[in-house]
Design a protein around this motif. Structure first.
Motif, short mmCIF file in Angstrom:
data_model
loop_
_atom_site.label_atom_id
_atom_site.label_comp_id
_atom_site.label_asym_id
_atom_site.label_seq_id
_atom_site.Cartn_x
_atom_site.Cartn_y
_atom_site.Cartn_z
N THR A 91 78.95 49.53 47.58
CA THR A 91 78.75 49.89 48.99
C THR A 91 80.08 50.02 49.74
N LYS A 123 78.45 53.89 47.27
CA LYS A 123 76.99 53.87 47.27
C LYS A 123 76.50 53.42 48.64
N VAL A 124 75.29 53.84 48.99
CA VAL A 124 74.65 53.38 50.22
C VAL A 124 73.30 52.77 49.86
N ILE A 125 72.82 51.94 50.75
CA ILE A 125 71.55 51.26 50.54
C ILE A 125 70.46 51.97 51.34
N TYR A 126 69.40 52.33 50.65
CA TYR A 126 68.22 52.89 51.31
C TYR A 126 67.07 51.92 51.13
N THR A 155 64.49 48.58 47.57
CA THR A 155 65.86 48.78 48.02
C THR A 155 66.57 49.60 46.96
N GLU A 167 70.06 51.57 45.75
CA GLU A 167 71.51 51.71 45.90
C GLU A 167 71.88 53.03 45.24
N ASP A 184 76.23 58.28 48.08
CA ASP A 184 76.17 58.69 49.48
C ASP A 184 75.94 60.19 49.55
#
Length: 146
Positions: free
Chosen positions: A23, A62-65, A115, A117, A120
């Motif tokens: 992240t 990486k981003v968290i959705y 969740t 990961e 982006d």
């Protein structure tokens, strides 16, 4: 980093330890080059690795959705099949992601949160949901995805 060293053969030669923080887009590499053993090297089974002594390299950020899948409230809505999700954004798409069943997910009139990961790829453009039709209840009534 360490172990309890309970048995005489409890020994571990550690060259380095890598810790990725996706992240943040950073990977830390901690050099160690020591035995973690009561009967080798300096006899210690624990090492303190300082972040100031690490090397850092950039990795793909990486981003968290947070994804909520809602199964409808209709007869036979629940499923045991495999459910896959693909996320698409302006900057590409993800690989197909298997949403884990973990026992009681995807049952009638139920919300299941996941969740993810992922790379982006924002801004979000669309998602694709796929089932493979396996299991004793291969059909699924998907109400919505949040």
């Amino acid at each position: 980093l360490g172990h309890n060293g309970v048995t005489p053969e409890s020994c571990w030669l550690v060259d380095e330890l890598s810790v990725a923080v996706p992240t943040k887009g950073i990977k830390y590499i901690f050099p160690c080059k020591c035995w973690l053993a009561k009967d080798r090297g300096d006899g210690l089974t624990v090492r303190l690795l300082n972040v100031l002594d690490s090397n850092t390299i950039n990795i793909i950020r990486k981003v968290i959705y947070s994804v909520t899948v809602v199964t409808g409230d209709t007869q036979y809505a629940g499923t045991d099949t495999n459910i896959f999700l693909t996320v698409y954004g302006a900057n590409g798409g993800t690989e197909e992601i298997l949403l884990p069943k973990n026992g009681d997910r995807f049952e009638r009139d139920q919300e299941d949160m996941f969740t993810l990961e992922i790379d982006d790829i924002a801004p979000l453009k669309k998602i694709r949901v796929r089932i493979d039709g396996t299991g004793s209840r291969p059909d699924w009534f998907l109400d919505r995805v949040l």
